[in-house]
Enzyme design. Structure first.
Site, PDB file in Angstrom:
ATOM      1  N   GLY A  71       0.800  -1.219   0.000  1.00 34.44           N
ATOM      2  CA  GLY A  71       0.000   0.000   0.000  1.00 34.44           C
ATOM      3  C   GLY A  71       0.835   1.273   0.000  1.00 34.44           C
ATOM      4  O   GLY A  71       0.518   2.232  -0.715  1.00 34.44           O
ATOM      5  N   SER A  72       1.904   1.297   0.775  1.00 33.55           N
ATOM      6  CA  SER A  72       2.695   2.532   0.884  1.00 33.55           C
ATOM      7  C   SER A  72       3.326   2.883  -0.459  1.00 33.55           C
ATOM      8  O   SER A  72       3.316   4.045  -0.881  1.00 33.55           O
ATOM      9  CB  SER A  72       3.785   2.385   1.946  1.00 33.55           C
ATOM     10  OG  SER A  72       3.194   2.060   3.184  1.00 33.55           O
ATOM     11  N   ASN A 152      -8.736   3.684   7.810  1.00 35.27           N
ATOM     12  CA  ASN A 152      -8.131   2.558   8.527  1.00 35.27           C
ATOM     13  C   ASN A 152      -8.310   2.616  10.042  1.00 35.27           C
ATOM     14  O   ASN A 152      -8.158   1.609  10.715  1.00 35.27           O
ATOM     15  CB  ASN A 152      -6.634   2.445   8.198  1.00 35.27           C
ATOM     16  CG  ASN A 152      -5.901   3.758   8.378  1.00 35.27           C
ATOM     17  OD1 ASN A 152      -6.236   4.747   7.747  1.00 35.27           O
ATOM     18  ND2 ASN A 152      -4.914   3.775   9.244  1.00 35.27           N
ATOM     19  N   GLN A 180      -8.000  -0.588   2.825  1.00 36.14           N
ATOM     20  CA  GLN A 180      -8.886  -1.219   3.817  1.00 36.14           C
ATOM     21  C   GLN A 180     -10.213  -1.662   3.212  1.00 36.14           C
ATOM     22  O   GLN A 180     -11.078  -2.159   3.930  1.00 36.14           O
ATOM     23  CB  GLN A 180      -9.148  -0.259   4.995  1.00 36.14           C
ATOM     24  CG  GLN A 180      -7.919   0.093   5.804  1.00 36.14           C
ATOM     25  CD  GLN A 180      -7.378  -1.079   6.641  1.00 36.14           C
ATOM     26  OE1 GLN A 180      -8.048  -2.115   6.805  1.00 36.14           O
ATOM     27  NE2 GLN A 180      -6.173  -0.930   7.173  1.00 36.14           N
ATOM     28  N   SER A 200      -3.419  -3.563  -0.878  1.00 37.38           N
ATOM     29  CA  SER A 200      -2.305  -4.273  -0.244  1.00 37.38           C
ATOM     30  C   SER A 200      -2.756  -5.665   0.183  1.00 37.38           C
ATOM     31  O   SER A 200      -3.768  -5.809   0.883  1.00 37.38           O
ATOM     32  CB  SER A 200      -1.855  -3.462   0.979  1.00 37.38           C
ATOM     33  OG  SER A 200      -0.779  -4.101   1.607  1.00 37.38           O
ATOM     34  N   HIS A 202      -1.748  -7.935   2.321  1.00 36.27           N
ATOM     35  CA  HIS A 202      -1.803  -8.431   3.706  1.00 36.27           C
ATOM     36  C   HIS A 202      -3.035  -7.955   4.473  1.00 36.27           C
ATOM     37  O   HIS A 202      -3.259  -8.357   5.611  1.00 36.27           O
ATOM     38  CB  HIS A 202      -0.505  -8.117   4.466  1.00 36.27           C
ATOM     39  CG  HIS A 202      -0.309  -6.689   4.856  1.00 36.27           C
ATOM     40  ND1 HIS A 202      -0.455  -6.264   6.155  1.00 36.27           N
ATOM     41  CD2 HIS A 202       0.051  -5.608   4.144  1.00 36.27           C
ATOM     42  CE1 HIS A 202      -0.174  -4.958   6.217  1.00 36.27           C
ATOM     43  NE2 HIS A 202       0.136  -4.543   5.003  1.00 36.27           N
ATOM     44  N   THR A 238      12.676  -7.389 -10.508  1.00 35.95           N
ATOM     45  CA  THR A 238      12.140  -8.725 -10.785  1.00 35.95           C
ATOM     46  C   THR A 238      10.896  -8.946  -9.934  1.00 35.95           C
ATOM     47  O   THR A 238      10.912  -8.730  -8.719  1.00 35.95           O
ATOM     48  CB  THR A 238      13.213  -9.797 -10.474  1.00 35.95           C
ATOM     49  OG1 THR A 238      14.363  -9.477 -11.255  1.00 35.95           O
ATOM     50  CG2 THR A 238      12.723 -11.184 -10.821  1.00 35.95           C
ATOM     51  N   CYS A 325       0.927   2.050  12.104  1.00 31.84           N
ATOM     52  CA  CYS A 325       2.098   2.872  11.780  1.00 31.84           C
ATOM     53  C   CYS A 325       2.316   3.957  12.803  1.00 31.84           C
ATOM     54  O   CYS A 325       3.391   4.526  12.900  1.00 31.84           O
ATOM     55  CB  CYS A 325       1.921   3.524  10.422  1.00 31.84           C
ATOM     56  SG  CYS A 325       1.511   2.335   9.193  1.00 31.84           S
TER      57      CYS A 325
HETATM   58  C1  PLP Z   1      -5.404   2.884   4.440  1.00 31.60           C
HETATM   59  C2  PLP Z   1      -4.012   2.347   4.350  1.00 31.60           C
HETATM   60  N1  PLP Z   1      -3.198   2.773   3.383  1.00 31.60           N
HETATM   61  C3  PLP Z   1      -1.951   2.319   3.240  1.00 31.60           C
HETATM   62  C4  PLP Z   1      -1.435   1.396   4.109  1.00 31.60           C
HETATM   63  C5  PLP Z   1      -0.029   0.901   3.925  1.00 31.60           C
HETATM   64  O1  PLP Z   1      -0.039  -0.395   3.387  1.00 31.60           O
HETATM   65  P1  PLP Z   1       1.267  -1.335   3.468  1.00 31.60           P
HETATM   66  O2  PLP Z   1       1.386  -1.764   4.872  1.00 31.60           O
HETATM   67  O3  PLP Z   1       0.952  -2.451   2.538  1.00 31.60           O
HETATM   68  O4  PLP Z   1       2.405  -0.501   2.990  1.00 31.60           O
HETATM   69  C6  PLP Z   1      -2.225   0.925   5.163  1.00 31.60           C
HETATM   70  C7  PLP Z   1      -1.686  -0.021   6.160  1.00 31.60           C
HETATM   71  O5  PLP Z   1      -2.070  -0.019   7.309  1.00 31.60           O
HETATM   72  C8  PLP Z   1      -3.554   1.410   5.282  1.00 31.60           C
HETATM   73  O6  PLP Z   1      -4.363   0.993   6.261  1.00 31.60           O
END
Ligand code: PLP
Length: 400
Positions: A71-72, A152, A180, A200, A202, A238, A325
């Protein structure tokens, strides 16, 4: 007892995703860019994963799916794509909301150093960004609008289709951080008409370190990593094929079982909410119905959220006080501040995020543990005792 109620931080990888990853690592170990048979076997697994994911997220064509590290990275690349679009068309304004994930907010801080004006609109008290608010600040100088699909920390769902239409009326690109939402609620890039979308693996029982950036055909994604020509020349490196295959398997399961999972998880959330709200001076943050099934966030007046988390942890319950985070920092949640919660209440919050793996019995255990812990913490709280004796005014009523 061990209960996991922090699925918004990350989910447990599914058996199917894990098996798919292992099989892929063992059988498709070639490099998808190599022209020989081993490479072509890997290429075809990559092709198939892209097709599956493209169909599941409502892409127009599979090539709109770019695989990233999560996600980031997807959020950063989406924002930088908006910057490049602005530079191309002489626009230097980006609009987002004040309760986005740090992946978006910190990318926007960087963008400011490139001479872009960043405007953050506040969600309303119900945790929803209203299209009218976007109308008030958008103009022809706007290159990109980025609003998350589901928050989130509090779980509220945003009116993405309407917000996107406002952006397009002003020839701006529209990005949504759907990290989310994907795998939890129906989402179609085609139907929403978004230009960019982040997801994302996970967060929907897939592996970590792999994600999706959806980029509508015709839009050139900005590179944020330099190297080879993978991912249609938009994301060098890759490909992490086993993780990508695992992500495709997890998303397929999530989407196929979505209807029943949504019903089940929503019923658990409602049950837990009902039990928690039997405590006095408690607030559920965000609209009660416009939310993803599993995420709920409460404020308990008179106590510190961190103390409550520790007590729950000591009883085997894993929860959170907000974004993974930002946990560990004692700063008040930027999300709760953004929705206008009074300062005095932003420290006493708890996020619970459920999945289809939770049981009814676990919900009763969580509720019991919360009620007992809150009562215990309040019995030792000066603030709470002052509220009880009338020496201090309760902030909950005015916050509702
Ligand atoms: C809304 C949202 N965006 C982005 C992210 C970041 O995702 P990743 O952990 O896959 O980098 C998160 C992770 O908690 C999230 O909840």
């Amino acid at each position: 007892m061990s209960i996991y109620a922090d699925n918004a931080a990350t989910t447990k990888i599914s058996k199917n995703a894990l098996e798919t990853m292992n099989k892929c690592a063992e059988n498709c170990f070639g490099n998808p860019s190599s022209p020989h048979a081993h490479g072509q076997k890997a290429f075809s697994a990559l092709y198939s994963a892209r097709n599956v994911i493209g169909t599941l997220i409502g892409a127009n064509v599979a090539q709109e799916v770019v695989f990233t590290s999560g996600g980031s990275e997807s959020d950063t690349q989406a924002i930088m794509t908006g910057v490049a679009y602005g530079e191309k068309y002489g626009k230097n304004k980006i609009i987002s909301s004040s309760f986005e994930h740090p992946a978006v907010l910190n990318a926007l801080k960087h963008v400011k150093t490139k001479g872009f004006e960043v405007v953050l609109i506040d969600p309303d008290r119900d945790g929803i960004v209203k299209p009218e608010k976007l109308e008030q600040v958008i103009d022809e100088n706007t290159a990109l609008v980025s609003i998350m699909t589901a928050n989130n920390e509090i779980g509220t769902i945003q009116p993405i289709k309407e917000l996107c239409a406002v952006a397009h009326k002003h020839s701006a690109l529209f990005h949504t951080d759907a990290v989310q939402a994907i795998g939890h609620i129906p989402f179609s890039a085609k139907e929403m008409n978004v230009d960019l979308m982040s997801a994302s693996a996970h967060k929907f029982h897939g592996p970590r370190g792999v994600g999706i950036l959806y980029v509508k055909a015709g839009i050139q994604p900005s590179k944020i990593i330099y190297g080879g020509h993978q991912e249609n020349d938009s994301r060098p490196g890759t490909e992490n094929l086993p993780a990508i295959a695992g992500m495709a398997a997890a998303l397929k399961d999530s989407v196929l079982n979505m209807k029943q999972n949504m019903e089940y998880v929503s019923s658990l959330r409602k049950k837990l909410t009902q039990q928690i709200l039997t405590l006095p001076n408690v607030l559920l943050n965000g609209d009660e119905t416009k939310r993803v099934p599993g995420i709920m966030n409460f404020v308990f007046e008179g106590i510190e959220g961190e103390a409550l988390l520790l007590m729950l942890d000591s009883r085997g319950i894993s929860a959170s006080s907000g974004s993974a985070c930002t946990s560990g920092s004692l700063d008040p949640s930027h999300v709760l501040k953004a929705i206008g919660l009074p300062d005095g209440l932003t420290h006493g919050n708890l996020r619970l995020s459920l999945s289809e793996e939770n049981t009814e019995e676990e919900i009763d255990e969580i509720a019991k543990a919360i009620i007992e812990s809150v009562n215990k913490l309040r019995s030792m709280s000066v603030t709470w005792n002052e509220i009880l004796s009338g020496k201090r005014k309760s902030e909950i009523e005015s916050a509702k």
